[in-house]
Design a protein around this motif. Structure first.
Motif, mmCIF file in Angstrom:
data_model
loop_
_atom_site.group_PDB
_atom_site.id
_atom_site.type_symbol
_atom_site.label_atom_id
_atom_site.label_comp_id
_atom_site.label_asym_id
_atom_site.label_seq_id
_atom_site.Cartn_x
_atom_site.Cartn_y
_atom_site.Cartn_z
ATOM 1 N N GLU A 34 0.829 -1.209 0.000
ATOM 2 C CA GLU A 34 0.000 0.000 0.000
ATOM 3 C C GLU A 34 0.864 1.260 0.000
ATOM 4 O O GLU A 34 0.586 2.210 -0.738
ATOM 5 N N ALA A 35 1.911 1.273 0.822
ATOM 6 C CA ALA A 35 2.805 2.431 0.856
ATOM 7 C C ALA A 35 3.522 2.593 -0.478
ATOM 8 O O ALA A 35 3.682 3.702 -0.980
ATOM 9 N N SER A 36 3.931 1.475 -1.065
ATOM 10 C CA SER A 36 4.595 1.525 -2.364
ATOM 11 C C SER A 36 3.670 2.105 -3.435
ATOM 12 O O SER A 36 4.082 2.936 -4.249
ATOM 13 N N ASP A 37 2.426 1.671 -3.423
ATOM 14 C CA ASP A 37 1.452 2.178 -4.403
ATOM 15 C C ASP A 37 1.246 3.685 -4.235
ATOM 16 O O ASP A 37 1.145 4.420 -5.220
ATOM 17 N N ARG A 38 1.176 4.135 -2.983
ATOM 18 C CA ARG A 38 0.986 5.570 -2.725
ATOM 19 C C ARG A 38 2.198 6.367 -3.187
ATOM 20 O O ARG A 38 2.061 7.465 -3.735
ATOM 21 N N LEU A 39 3.402 5.819 -2.955
ATOM 22 C CA LEU A 39 4.620 6.515 -3.400
ATOM 23 C C LEU A 39 4.688 6.585 -4.928
ATOM 24 O O LEU A 39 5.123 7.585 -5.486
ATOM 25 N N LYS A 40 4.259 5.520 -5.591
ATOM 26 C CA LYS A 40 4.276 5.508 -7.060
ATOM 27 C C LYS A 40 3.408 6.614 -7.640
ATOM 28 O O LYS A 40 3.694 7.142 -8.711
ATOM 29 N N GLN A 41 2.361 6.997 -6.913
ATOM 30 C CA GLN A 41 1.478 8.069 -7.383
ATOM 31 C C GLN A 41 2.200 9.419 -7.415
ATOM 32 O O GLN A 41 1.766 10.335 -8.109
ATOM 33 N N LEU A 42 3.287 9.537 -6.670
ATOM 34 C CA LEU A 42 4.046 10.787 -6.651
ATOM 35 C C LEU A 42 4.904 10.956 -7.909
ATOM 36 O O LEU A 42 5.399 12.044 -8.174
ATOM 37 N N GLY A 43 5.090 9.876 -8.640
ATOM 38 C CA GLY A 43 5.878 9.936 -9.871
ATOM 39 C C GLY A 43 7.332 10.262 -9.584
ATOM 40 O O GLY A 43 7.950 9.685 -8.691
ATOM 41 N N ASP A 44 7.870 11.215 -10.335
ATOM 42 C CA ASP A 44 9.283 11.577 -10.219
ATOM 43 C C ASP A 44 9.624 12.244 -8.893
ATOM 44 O O ASP A 44 10.793 12.365 -8.548
ATOM 45 N N GLU A 45 8.622 12.663 -8.147
ATOM 46 C CA GLU A 45 8.856 13.363 -6.883
ATOM 47 C C GLU A 45 9.065 12.412 -5.708
ATOM 48 O O GLU A 45 9.375 12.852 -4.602
ATOM 49 N N LYS A 46 8.907 11.086 -5.914
ATOM 50 C CA LYS A 46 8.919 10.167 -4.776
ATOM 51 C C LYS A 46 10.266 10.117 -4.062
ATOM 52 O O LYS A 46 10.298 10.044 -2.834
ATOM 53 N N ALA A 47 11.374 10.188 -4.766
ATOM 54 C CA ALA A 47 12.687 10.135 -4.108
ATOM 55 C C ALA A 47 12.899 11.360 -3.230
ATOM 56 O O ALA A 47 13.343 11.246 -2.075
ATOM 57 N N GLU A 48 12.564 12.530 -3.744
ATOM 58 C CA GLU A 48 12.716 13.760 -2.955
ATOM 59 C C GLU A 48 11.752 13.751 -1.763
ATOM 60 O O GLU A 48 12.112 14.191 -0.668
#
Length: 66
Positions: A34-48
């Motif tokens: 679930e956390a991974s799916d939510r992070l994927k929604q951030l797109g390129d911003e997920k690492a930052e």
């Protein structure tokens, strides 16, 4: 096959950053699907986003320990 002697202009093609401190370390963690799916929604911003969240949590922990 590499060219004998290498590329004399290799420094012109290296990685550069505009950050105060370069990002030189890696961290691997396991998270829920679930956390991974939510992070994927951030797109390129997920690492930052993750870097900011970790720094915020570390700063808060430092304040609590003082």
């Amino acid at each position: 096959m590499a060219r004998k002697g290498g590329n004399p202009d290799i420094k012109d093609h290296g990685f550069t950053t505009d950050r105060e401190q370069p990002l030189s370390e890696q961290l691997n963690i396991r998270i829920t699907k679930e956390a991974s799916d939510r992070l994927k929604q951030l797109g390129d911003e997920k690492a930052e986003f993750c870097r900011d969240a970790i720094n915020k949590a570390l700063d808060e922990r430092d304040r609590q320990n003082q």
